[in-house]
Design an enzyme around this catalytic site. Sequence first.
Site, PDB file in Angstrom:
ATOM      1  N   HIS A   1       3.723   0.743   1.735  1.00 38.08           N
ATOM      2  CA  HIS A   1       4.187  -0.638   1.957  1.00 38.08           C
ATOM      3  C   HIS A   1       5.147  -1.136   0.877  1.00 38.08           C
ATOM      4  CE1 HIS A   1       0.866  -1.259  -0.775  1.00 38.08           C
ATOM      5  NE2 HIS A   1      -0.054  -1.150   0.156  1.00 38.08           N
TER       6      HIS A   1
ATOM      7  N   HIS B   1      -0.980   2.640  -3.718  1.00 37.35           N
ATOM      8  CA  HIS B   1      -0.719   1.195  -3.711  1.00 37.35           C
ATOM      9  C   HIS B   1       0.088   0.949  -4.983  1.00 37.35           C
ATOM     10  CE1 HIS B   1      -1.642  -3.103  -2.755  1.00 37.35           C
ATOM     11  NE2 HIS B   1      -1.224  -3.196  -4.003  1.00 37.35           N
TER      12      HIS B   1
ATOM     13  N   HIS C   1      -5.618  -0.712   7.998  1.00 36.39           N
ATOM     14  CA  HIS C   1      -6.983  -1.120   7.617  1.00 36.39           C
ATOM     15  C   HIS C   1      -7.760  -1.478   8.876  1.00 36.39           C
ATOM     16  CE1 HIS C   1      -5.972  -1.469   3.309  1.00 36.39           C
ATOM     17  NE2 HIS C   1      -4.780  -1.770   3.781  1.00 36.39           N
TER      18      HIS C   1
ATOM     19  N   LYS D   1      -6.114   7.966  -1.566  1.00 37.01           N
ATOM     20  CA  LYS D   1      -5.410   6.719  -1.864  1.00 37.01           C
ATOM     21  C   LYS D   1      -5.687   6.275  -3.296  1.00 37.01           C
ATOM     22  CE  LYS D   1      -3.272   2.810  -1.008  1.00 37.01           C
ATOM     23  NZ  LYS D   1      -3.410   1.780   0.009  1.00 37.01           N
TER      24      LYS D   1
ATOM     25  N   ASP E   1       0.122  -1.556   7.526  1.00 37.52           N
ATOM     26  CA  ASP E   1      -0.747  -2.246   6.566  1.00 37.52           C
ATOM     27  C   ASP E   1      -1.444  -3.430   7.231  1.00 37.52           C
ATOM     28  OD1 ASP E   1      -2.069  -2.582   4.191  1.00 37.52           O
ATOM     29  OD2 ASP E   1      -0.471  -3.722   3.230  1.00 37.52           O
TER      30      ASP E   1
ATOM     31  N   HIS F   1      -0.325   3.664   7.993  1.00 41.28           N
ATOM     32  CA  HIS F   1      -1.101   2.899   6.984  1.00 41.28           C
ATOM     33  C   HIS F   1      -1.811   1.751   7.686  1.00 41.28           C
ATOM     34  CE1 HIS F   1      -1.547   1.122   2.761  1.00 41.28           C
ATOM     35  NE2 HIS F   1      -2.139   0.264   3.570  1.00 41.28           N
TER      36      HIS F   1
HETATM   37  O1  DOR Z   1      -2.661  -7.573   1.659  1.00 41.76           O
HETATM   38  C1  DOR Z   1      -3.362  -6.566   1.558  1.00 41.76           C
HETATM   39  N1  DOR Z   1      -4.541  -6.466   2.214  1.00 41.76           N
HETATM   40  N2  DOR Z   1      -2.963  -5.571   0.768  1.00 41.76           N
HETATM   41  C2  DOR Z   1      -3.742  -4.518   0.513  1.00 41.76           C
HETATM   42  O2  DOR Z   1      -3.319  -3.654  -0.205  1.00 41.76           O
HETATM   43  C3  DOR Z   1      -5.110  -4.447   1.043  1.00 41.76           C
HETATM   44  C4  DOR Z   1      -5.240  -5.235   2.263  1.00 41.76           C
HETATM   45  C5  DOR Z   1      -6.680  -5.457   2.696  1.00 41.76           C
HETATM   46  O3  DOR Z   1      -7.459  -4.515   2.689  1.00 41.76           O
HETATM   47  O4  DOR Z   1      -6.998  -6.599   3.059  1.00 41.76           O
HETATM   48 ZN    ZN Z   2      -3.000  -1.481   2.801  1.00 47.03          ZN
END
Ligand code: DOR
Ligand code: ZN
Length: 348
Positions: free
Chosen positions: A174, A136, A15, A99, A247, A13
Amino acid sequence: MNELTITTPDDWHLHLRDSSRMEAVVGDTARQFRRAIIMPNLVPPVRNVDDARAYRERILAALPPGSHFQPLMTLYLTDNTSPADIDAASDSDFVFGAKLYPAGATTNSDAGVTDIARLDAVFERMQARGFMLQVHGEATGSEIDVFDREKVFIERSLERIRAQFPELPIVFEHITTRDAVEYVAAADDRLAATITPHHLLINRNAMFAGGIRPHNYCLPIAKREVHRQALLQAASGGNRRFFAGTDSAPHSQSDKESACGCAGIYSAYSALELYAEAFEEAGDFSHFEAFMSLSGPAFYGLEPNTGTVTLERREWTVPATLPFPDSPLIPFRAGEVLHWKLRGNTNE
Ligand code: DOR
Ligand code: ZN
């Protein structure tokens, strides 16, 4: 024990953002992991197989020379996702799930799903194709206490999805509560969960230690210590339906240190070392390799990676800042000492 050698791990997971931000961070993950499930919450989101193909190509083009890192793409479910979108993604060899962001739940979730009942035909097709749903897991109503959102999501949404689509493979992303740990542990083998390094290492006090600490703010928000202890036990306990997903979510210092600071913790800089720190605290490394490198691929129906990585017990200090477009990036545990170091990792 001063050395740990495990099969090369994956991040289930992650970003990565896009353009110059993605170029600034992708090397951190590629140094430690062979594969990562790439979150689709760009603006606009990754909605279909064509978006995913183009995004994947941008990631591959940004990798350091010689990197073997493989981005595993996902689609972002919206109210308008169709069963045909699922078929096209499932037919591809580079999309590994879709997702579900409840609309308004977190960063860039405005295009998310307003009512999961609208997705019945999509879930039906995903179930038929054995196509992974990543969730999520937070309920979004403004009347729900922010610390209860995960538990309420289980009761109101996850139960319903699983009852209606019992064969649908689901990753509960998460997880942050004992409730979620117990729920996943009691479920059948269609349900798994990822656990982040930061939820293993901090409880909610870390957001308020001596003042407001925006770099410890993420969603789902860190919970009480009792929940962190449950997560540590789940991660280190050997159940193959709990595995690593950082995450890691980069936001610039100015976006975090603001009157309305963004949610997200940047853990990718030292992700594997942070997980080692957590297992050290749990006092048991016997399932470290399973959690980092074996259980995720097994749940996704993939082979584990070939090759190994070695961590050494050695103190080092996480840098205070990292380069990022516009304003710096503050990594998780910035300026603090960690006790495990990935051999050959050039991140000092
Ligand atoms: O804290 C987070 N940041 N939780 C998420 O689900 C998305 C992520 C983000 O993309 O910044
Ligand atoms: Zn995330």
